[in-house]
Design a protein around this motif. Structure first.
Motif, PDB file in Angstrom:
ATOM      1  N   TYR A 284      25.872   6.614  18.988  1.00 40.14           N
ATOM      2  CA  TYR A 284      25.445   6.366  17.610  1.00 40.14           C
ATOM      3  C   TYR A 284      26.365   6.931  16.559  1.00 40.14           C
ATOM      4  CZ  TYR A 284      21.362   4.494  19.684  1.00 40.14           C
ATOM      5  OH  TYR A 284      20.534   3.708  20.424  1.00 40.14           O
ATOM      6  N   THR A 288      31.251   4.623  17.381  1.00 36.58           N
ATOM      7  CA  THR A 288      30.738   5.146  18.650  1.00 36.58           C
ATOM      8  C   THR A 288      31.919   5.716  19.440  1.00 36.58           C
ATOM      9  OG1 THR A 288      31.010   2.952  19.633  1.00 36.58           O
ATOM     10  CG2 THR A 288      28.827   3.506  18.779  1.00 36.58           C
ATOM     11  N   VAL A 366      31.093  -2.358  20.814  1.00 37.30           N
ATOM     12  CA  VAL A 366      29.654  -2.583  20.828  1.00 37.30           C
ATOM     13  C   VAL A 366      29.000  -1.734  19.757  1.00 37.30           C
ATOM     14  CG1 VAL A 366      29.484  -3.217  23.235  1.00 37.30           C
ATOM     15  CG2 VAL A 366      29.409  -0.821  22.580  1.00 37.30           C
ATOM     16  N   GLY A 367      27.954  -2.255  19.188  1.00 35.08           N
ATOM     17  CA  GLY A 367      27.201  -1.472  18.206  1.00 35.08           C
ATOM     18  C   GLY A 367      26.259  -0.553  18.945  1.00 35.08           C
ATOM     19  N   PRO A 368      25.465   0.192  18.220  1.00 32.64           N
ATOM     20  CA  PRO A 368      24.474   1.064  18.878  1.00 32.64           C
ATOM     21  C   PRO A 368      23.540   0.190  19.688  1.00 32.64           C
ATOM     22  CG  PRO A 368      24.421   1.309  16.479  1.00 32.64           C
ATOM     23  CD  PRO A 368      25.368   0.204  16.776  1.00 32.64           C
ATOM     24  N   GLU A 369      23.135   0.692  20.811  1.00 33.12           N
ATOM     25  CA  GLU A 369      22.214  -0.078  21.639  1.00 33.12           C
ATOM     26  C   GLU A 369      20.869  -0.215  20.958  1.00 33.12           C
ATOM     27  OE1 GLU A 369      23.234   2.471  24.847  1.00 33.12           O
ATOM     28  OE2 GLU A 369      25.158   1.639  24.225  1.00 33.12           O
ATOM     29  N   ALA A 370      20.214  -1.334  21.183  1.00 36.24           N
ATOM     30  CA  ALA A 370      18.930  -1.555  20.509  1.00 36.24           C
ATOM     31  C   ALA A 370      17.820  -0.766  21.185  1.00 36.24           C
ATOM     32  CB  ALA A 370      18.586  -3.041  20.522  1.00 36.24           C
TER      33      ALA A 370
END
Lengths: 370, 370
Positions: A284, A288, A366-370
């Motif tokens: 986060y 990241t 990748v963005g923060p995991e959902a």
DNA sequence: GTGAAAGCGCTAACAC
DNA sequence: GTGTTAGCGCTTTCAC
């Protein structure tokens, strides 16, 4: 006063042996007797006195976990993993912190470690070969965690410090970076985490034909955010050009990240950054953080397993075992996307081999995991 | 086999009572005798059997700490504080995690909490007034931590949830923000942290004459980074304009921060952000996170103190005590600098009073501490 | 199937 | 000053 076996047996009109049989699930008890006993137990709110039980049985079903400090996210997550693994085997965990001070590490090891526990998990920090005897002398069953330091005295579940650090360094080298900073060194140390991770860093540089430069190695005594920030600031003051940072753990990396951003560097465009540990926070941060997952859960699981075996054995018959847990390279936003030429994702055997692990092949950003 | 008092007494040529006297620092032992005994202890590497001692004395010198989960930074730091406070009083700490599940919280409380410990520190998460009896029935001395939920059954050291949350909200309101999001609500909850912090948020809005709007309250079942990120994303999808976020803890705030930055919002220029807990990470995020310091160290210290008193007392003579620990507003980069009109830094009594605490007056935009 | 009794290692009351 | 001894609550061997 709490009820005892005697109280229960009196109320149920049986002997204490029968009550004990019921409690310990001894099968040959008449069902009517069992019901009477259970009713008496419920009525008196009886719970076995565990001190008495362990005095008698020689077992406490408690193990201790010796770590530097819980406020370090890596150790908090390790403790969590250990407690889950222990719980599955009916064990409770008594945690002892020894801080970052060698003397207190020795003192905890000698004075507190074996108190009323069946076994000890010890995450070595400051001790080394010279303390081999101190370690060997601990008579309570013990398994060492994390480092690969002591040649032989005890069972040992290690993370792959050299290989992991080498893979981390290779990841930034594969992205074309050549002026790679290492943060977190302990000058003079050879076999602690810092020494081993520095060795991995040097191996990667050598393999890539990049000359090693002392000035690119920044020491940091402890590995907190503050140390990473301080180390990064100190290096920036030298004015040396650089394009990547390999931090010896994630908190160092996150401290350094903050300072880099304050100073106007873009990560990963100007500076690639990679840590070590794969703590939750690395998912986060902005960006990241790429990192090495040392296999914390597996370390915990295997260590508890090994410890239970040692506890169940009568004597030190088997030779000490050494287990090296596989690691993974986790590529996230803080290093530029690299799709080939990166070490594979599993274990030393695969280091330098072809192919990429699942997490490393996926979309690099990748963005923060959902 | 480990040596016993008998072995020592035989080797030293004295009775076990004398050995016991030496071990327990009973003063009236002739010095020459003492020396002989100490020599025998050293020779045999004798350590007292703590199970036997506690069977006899009724004391284990272990307390348990019941928390949701260690991998949550707030609880790791709380555990650290508790262990330090406990160590000062010669106590070890046995940590039990119960996760985020009500059933397992009850089960840990009922089945594991009192096992071989002198007392229990319990950080309530999911239980409420309806579980009052379950709590009251625990016969081992117990002190509740954190929430102010149960009216009376046990000693209780609470943080000021309502007042702290109110102060947090007031801080962003004082910066001129009016469209203030709250993240982390538990719909329907009244007396848990989420309910109380929501109440503080509403109080602050009301005091500032800002209308409460349901749509600005985003629920989050658990309070991890992932939940904060998810909640923030969900709100962004509504398309509602907003200029501040009050997150009910720091990890939620850090998860939300990540999403805000991905979406192109500048913090604090476009959106002010404040958390709750003052975990270490808030000093190093980019921007650093304004937050409420709930007084973790003091909570731990006073709770251990209270628990030791309960343990030392023979019966439940005293009425349960309730201690509310002062909190502090920590102003960092994620909220625009505010130099007046902010609640004072200490405790409920001071909320709304004049003056600013040291940390709030300082330069509002501080870098990471060195 | 159930009971009686020994003893795990220690502390503390009491005796000398 | 030091020794003797009872007993904390449990498990377990052995009888019955």
């Amino acid at each position: 006063m709490a009820a005892t076996l005697h109280d229960v047996s009196r109320l149920a009109g049986v002997s204490i042996k029968t009550v004990s049989n019921v409690i310990n699930d001894y099968p040959y008890v008449r069902d009517s007797t069992r019901q009477r006993v259970l009713a008496a137990i419920a009525e008196l709110d009886y719970t076995p006195n565990l001190s008495a039980r362990s005095l008698r049985s020689g077992r406490t079903n408690v193990i201790s976990l010796l770590i530097p400090e819980l406020r370090n996210a890596y150790f908090a997550e390790l403790a969590d993993s250990v407690m889950r693994a222990a719980r599955e085997r009916g064990l409770s965990v008594l945690i002892e912190q020894f801080g970052n001070d060698r003397a207190s590490e020795l003192s905890v090891l000698r004075n507190r470690s074996g108190r009323m526990v069946d076994g000890i998990l010890y995450s070595v920090l400051g001790l080394d070969e010279s303390d081999r005897d101190t370690i060997a002398e601990v008579s309570t069953p013990m398994v060492l965690l994390g480092e690969r330091i002591f040649n032989g005295p005890k069972d040992h579940v290690t993370m792959q410090n050299v290989e992991g650090s080498r893979a981390a360094t290779e990841l930034v080298l594969a992205g074309g970076r050549r002026r790679v900073l290492a943060i977190g060194a302990h000058p003079g140390e050879v076999i602690g985490s810092a020494g081993l991770r520095l060795a991995g860093y040097r191996e990667a540089l050598a393999a890539a034909g990049v000359a090693f430069d002392e000035r690119f190695v920044v020491p940091a005594g402890t590995w907190h955010r503050a140390d990473g920030a301080r180390a990064m600031r100190a290096f920036l003051e030298t004015g040396l050009a650089f394009d990547a940072v390999v931090a010896f753990n994630d908190t160092l990396a996150l401290g350094a990240l903050r300072v880099l951003q304050e100073a106007g560097y873009r990560v990963p465009e100007d500076v690639a950054l990679i840590g070590f540990d794969d703590i939750d926070e690395t998912h986060y941060s902005m960006p990241t953080l790429s990192t090495i997952d040392p296999g914390r859960d597996e370390i915990a699981r295997r260590a508890v397993e090994l410890l239970v075996r040692r506890i169940d054995e009568d004597a030190d018959t088997r030779e000490p075992e050494e287990i090296a847990v596989p690691f993974r390279v986790i590529q996230r936003e803080s290093t530029p996307p690299v799709l080939t030429g990166v070490p594979a994702d599993r274990g030393a055997a695969a280091v330098g081999a072809a192919g990429l692990g699942a997490e490393a092949v996926g979309p690099a950003l990748v963005g923060p995991e959902a």
